[in-house]
Design an enzyme around this catalytic site. Structure first.
Site, PDB file in Angstrom:
ATOM      1  N   GLU A  66      11.109  68.682   3.447  1.00  0.00           N
ATOM      2  CA  GLU A  66      11.345  69.077   2.054  1.00  0.00           C
ATOM      3  C   GLU A  66      12.807  68.919   1.611  1.00  0.00           C
ATOM      4  O   GLU A  66      13.324  69.769   0.874  1.00  0.00           O
ATOM      5  CB  GLU A  66      10.894  70.535   1.844  1.00  0.00           C
ATOM      6  CG  GLU A  66       9.409  70.731   2.066  1.00  0.00           C
ATOM      7  CD  GLU A  66       8.970  72.193   1.953  1.00  0.00           C
ATOM      8  OE1 GLU A  66       7.956  72.444   1.296  1.00  0.00           O
ATOM      9  OE2 GLU A  66       9.630  73.064   2.549  1.00  0.00           O
TER      10      GLU A  66
HETATM   11  C1  ACM Z   1       7.107  73.170   5.995  1.00  0.00           C
HETATM   12  O1  ACM Z   1       6.119  73.918   5.855  1.00  0.00           O
HETATM   13  N1  ACM Z   1       7.967  73.014   5.023  1.00  0.00           N
HETATM   14  C2  ACM Z   1       7.326  72.449   7.228  1.00  0.00           C
END
Ligand code: ACM
Length: 525
Positions: free
Chosen positions: A334
């Site tokens: 992310e």
């Molecule tokens: C995640 O759940 N951002 C790895």
């Protein structure tokens, strides 16, 4: 006046009486009738590969012993004796094996030190555990579960059914993750967590040690990371961090139970706590505010600055030096505000630094975009193509699909804690999937195993976390340990039902899923 009875010779009658009593005592130990008990009916989780029964029982008694046959089993013997004492309230001594040893647990080693395969043979007067030290420790978990299940009826003596268990895991990696960043968990809470996960033969504990909301591991060359960056958590609470001494204590504690800690420093995104602690880590040189919300994807380390890689080298170096396990997890998920080309540069450099410190780079599945070569591990959580890309670059995969394996997902819409962005995961959905076929293009030999991560945005201590972890973790332990052909929901849900009695006695705040007909029979019922 002190009576001089010690000097008086005992009468013949007394000699006779004493000898009679001793003979009676010995014969009653040896011949005490044992209730019938059926090892194949014991609801062990994870389900062993093969169980045969011989229909009698071993009685748990005071003054039993652990017998070791080799010096290398000393520590393990003490571990087992300590756990026995805690579980039964009865003392247990450790002793070198001698012929005829009985009334206890006999350890027998093998040459296959890298395997967790074990044999557990239970006879009326002894229990034999054979395997590598890790294998023996896994086999011992069956005995622990049987003692806990037998204690369901406090009126009964504690009997363990006799027979033979032959067992080995389907996957080498069976993990769970604890996010100590969004909310901090104390050293004692993590140890308590380790005690429980060991009971289900989990062998990796992944610690998510840094994120936007908190930096939780002391780095001596960058002290402000914990001083400032560890000072709060989601919701604005106090936060906290592990000193290096704490962390080493955790690593040792876990190692005693043959559990390996996987340290994660999430980067280049999820780094607000670091960016708040050191202004120079930001491209604009300005410190960020501490963050106590729940958004993701807004922070990034400055990829263009050389200082960023000095930072990585220091952080990875200090943590790697305290971590005997093979993996260092760099996160990599992310990173929405890191330009794509810069993300690749960052991952490539981070991977190099991890290798320089003699660790195997592990990352969330996005990190397979990097120029990976050799030994790497992608943790699949989101995008199957990313996992397959990791495989095509020669890497291995740990399966943590968020829709099936995320412990922070709610069970259903009424769950007290948890999120639901990936799915609602009831106890059946968490259990009833196969890591080997979940992504059809992954080959079995490239799947290291499974991990069930617990993100802690909605839970601020272990009691709250237990609601999300239990009972689903028992299912994940079986998905990781037991081959798919030996697993089915009907059978599993009946076995799981019987674990509620001891979970309650141990004070584990598990979720009483309405899918399970909870019961807590004694092992002899
Ligand atoms: C995640 O759940 N951002 C790895």
């Amino acid at each position: 006046m002190i009576r001089s009875s010690v000097t008086k010779k005992p009468s013949l009658f007394k000699w006779f009486f004493a000898s009679f009593m001793i003979i009676l005592l010995l014969s009653s130990c040896a011949d005490e009738p044992r209730p019938e008990a059926f090892l194949t009916k014991v609801p062990l989780i994870p389900k062993p590969m093969s169980v045969t029964e011989s229909g009698s029982s071993f009685l748990v008694k005071p003054n039993m012993k652990v017998y070791y046959q080799d010096e290398s089993q000393m520590k393990l013997s003490e571990q087992i004796a300590g756990e026995w004492e805690k579980l039964t309230g009865l003392s247990m001594m450790v002793e070198a094996f001698k012929n005829g040893a009985s009334n206890g647990i006999i350890l027998d080693g093998t040459d296959a030190q890298d395997s967790e395969k074990y044999v557990c043979g239970i006879e009326e007067n002894k229990i034999l555990l054979k395997g590598s030290n890790a294998g023996i420790y896994r086999g011992w978990q069956n005995i622990k579960q049987m003692i806990l299940l037998a204690q369901n009826d406090p009126k009964n003596k504690v009997y363990i059914p006799t027979g033979l268990i032959r067992d080995e895991p389907n996957f080498a990696y069976r993990g769970t993750m604890l996010d100590v960043s969004r909310h901090f968990f104390s050293l004692d809470e993590v140890k308590e967590h380790i005690d429980m996960i060991a009971l289900y033969k989990i062998n990796y504990l992944h610690l998510h040690l840094s994120d936007d909301q908190g930096w939780r591991i002391e780095i001596r060359s960058w002290p402000n990371l914990t001083k400032h960056g560890g000072s709060t958590e989601v919701g604005g609470g106090e936060g906290g961090f592990f000193t290096q001494e704490d962390y080493k204590e955790l690593v040792d504690y876990a190692q005693g139970k043959y559990i390996t800690i996987v340290p994660e420093i999430d980067m280049p995104g999820h780094t607000n706590a670091a960016l708040a602690s050191y202004p120079e880590l930001n491209c604009d040189g300005k410190a960020r505010e501490l963050y106590t919300g729940m958004e993701v994807g807004f922070s990034t380390l400055c990829v263009k600055k050389e200082l960023t890689y000095k930072f990585l080298d220091d952080v990875i170096g200090e943590i790697a030096a305290m971590s005997p396990g093979p993996y260092f997890h760099l996160g990599g998920d992310e990173s929405h505000v890191t330009p794509k080309d810069e993300y690749l540069i960052f991952i490539n450099k981070a991977v190099e630094i991890i290798k320089k410190h003699n660790k195997i780079p592990m990352g969330w599945d996005e990190f397979t975009a990097g120029d990976l070569t050799g030994n790497t591990v992608a943790q699949h959580w989101h995008t199957p193509e990313n996992a397959v890309r990791g495989q095509s670059k020669g890497g291995k995969v740990v399966m943590s699909p968020a829709k099936r394996a995320y412990l922070d997902m709610k069970y259903d819409s009424t769950s007290s804690y948890g999120l639901h962005w990936a799915a609602l995961i009831d106890v059946k959905s968490g259990y009833d999937w196969d890591p080997e076929t979940y992504i059809p293009d992954l080959k079995k030999e490239n799947i290291l195993g499974i991990e069930a991560p617990l993100w802690s945005e909605t839970v601020s201590n272990l009691d709250e976390a237990e609601y999300l972890i239990y009972p689903r973790l028992l299912g994940y332990s079986e998905v990781g340990w037991t081959a798919a052909k030996d697993r089915n929901w009907e059978d599993y849900s009946k076995r799981l039902a019987e674990h509620s009695g001891y979970l309650e006695r141990l004070g584990v705040d598990f979720y009483r899923s309405p899918l399970i007909e909870w019961s807590s029979k004694d092992i002899l019922d």
